[in-house]
Design an enzyme around this catalytic site. Structure first.
Site, PDB file in Angstrom:
ATOM      1  N   HIS A  24       0.815  -1.209   0.000  1.00 40.36           N
ATOM      2  CA  HIS A  24       0.000   0.000   0.000  1.00 40.36           C
ATOM      3  C   HIS A  24       0.850   1.262   0.000  1.00 40.36           C
ATOM      4  O   HIS A  24       0.329   2.353  -0.271  1.00 40.36           O
ATOM      5  CB  HIS A  24      -0.907  -0.011   1.235  1.00 40.36           C
TER       6      HIS A  24
ATOM      7  N   ASN B 146      -6.745   6.708   4.070  1.00 38.52           N
ATOM      8  CA  ASN B 146      -8.172   6.975   3.848  1.00 38.52           C
ATOM      9  C   ASN B 146      -8.566   8.444   4.006  1.00 38.52           C
ATOM     10  O   ASN B 146      -9.735   8.787   3.800  1.00 38.52           O
ATOM     11  CB  ASN B 146      -9.041   6.097   4.763  1.00 38.52           C
TER      12      ASN B 146
ATOM     13  N   ASP C 133      -1.027   2.259  -5.477  1.00 42.41           N
ATOM     14  CA  ASP C 133      -1.065   0.823  -5.721  1.00 42.41           C
ATOM     15  C   ASP C 133      -2.404   0.436  -6.337  1.00 42.41           C
ATOM     16  O   ASP C 133      -3.417   1.067  -6.098  1.00 42.41           O
ATOM     17  CB  ASP C 133      -0.854   0.059  -4.409  1.00 42.41           C
TER      18      ASP C 133
ATOM     19  N   ASN D 127      -8.936   3.235  -0.927  1.00 44.88           N
ATOM     20  CA  ASN D 127      -9.498   4.255  -0.041  1.00 44.88           C
ATOM     21  C   ASN D 127      -8.832   5.615  -0.198  1.00 44.88           C
ATOM     22  O   ASN D 127      -9.464   6.652   0.039  1.00 44.88           O
ATOM     23  CB  ASN D 127      -9.418   3.798   1.411  1.00 44.88           C
TER      24      ASN D 127
END
Length: 213
Positions: free
Chosen positions: A42, A91, A116, A137
Site C-alpha cells: 500500500h 483513507n 497501488d 481508499n
C-alpha cells in the site's frame, strides 16, 4: 521495458534542472505514515516518490502540518514540480491533496496521483485520467475532496495470493521475495513515467507498461 512506444528514455541520473517556470504540477504518492507500514504494498506511492526525489537530488522533505503532508519542490524542464506525501493516513489522503491544490493553485488536470492497484499484476503500470476508486481508499478520499478527473499512475501489486486472504491484509503486507527482487525495475520505470509527465508539462498518455519480460 515499456509495452508501447513512448518519448525518448530519460536517464535516472540526468540533470532535470532548467530556468524559467511555466506551469506548476502536483505529484502525489499515496501511502501510510509510520515504520509499521514501510515496505508494504500500500506504500508503493511513497516509495516511488522517494526514489524520484532522490534521483533528482531532492531527498529532503519538509513537513507541512497545515497542508497535511511532506513536501519537496523542484524544477523540471519548464515546470515547477511539487511532490506530496500525505501524512493523513491513506483513507484521508484527499484532505492533503485538496489543501495542496488550493495553496499552489493547481487543478486536477495538473495533478498526478501515484498509487497501488490490486487489480493490476505486479510488473505493470497503467496511466490515465479519471476513473473510479477501484476500492482504493486513498483514491476514494481524493475523489470526495477534489473530483475524479485527476491523472493516475496505477502500480500493479496483484494478483492477491492466497486468493482467500482479505484484501486489506494483502495490501498492508510486505512484497514477496520475487517482487522485491524486481523492485528496482519498478522504481526505474515509474521514474521514467513521472519524468516524461514533468517534461511534457502535465501531459499523460493513456497506456499500460510492463517492466518485467
Amino acid at each position: 521495458m515499456a509495452l508501447f512506444q513512448r518519448r525518448p528514455q530519460i536517464s535516472d541520473t540526468a540533470s532535470l534542472y532548467t530556468t524559467g517556470m511555466q506551469k506548476t504540477l502536483l505529484i502525489v504518492g499515496l501511502g501510510n505514515i509510520g515504520k509499521d507500514y514501510s515496505g508494504t504494498r500500500h506504500n508503493i506511492g511513497f516509495d516511488i516518490l522517494d526514489y524520484f526525489a532522490e534521483k533528482q537530488g531532492h531527498a529532503n522533505w519538509s513537513i507541512k502540518k497545515d497542508l497535511h503532508c511532506a513536501e519537496s519542490s523542484l524544477t523540471i524542464g519548464s515546470s515547477r514540480v511539487i511532490l506530496c506525501k500525505p501524512t493523513t493516513f491513506m483513507n484521508e489522503s484527499g484532505r492533503a491533496v485538496q489543501a495542496m491544490q488550493h495553496f499552489y493553485k493547481v487543478s486536477n488536470q495538473a495533478t498526478l496521483v501515484v498509487h497501488d492497484e490490486l487489480d493490476l499484476d505486479f510488473g505493470q503500470i497503467r496511466t490515465r485520467y479519471g476513473g473510479s476508486s477501484a476500492g482504493n481508499n486513498g483514491i476514494k478520499s481524493i475523489i470526495q475532496h477534489c473530483g475524479d478527473d485527476f491523472a493516475r499512475m496505477r502500480v500493479g501489486i496483484g494478483p492477491k495470493k492466497p486468493a482467500q486472504i482479505d484484501s486489506a491484509d494483502f495490501v498492508l503486507g510486505k512484497f514477496s521475495k520475487a517482487n522485491q527482487e524486481s523492485m528496482k525495475l519498478l522504481l526505474q520505470e515509474a521514474n521514467s513515467v513521472i519524468s516524461e509527465y514533468c517534461y511534457g508539462e502535465g501531459q499523460l498518455q493513456t497506456e499500460t507498461r510492463s517492466f518485467i519480460l
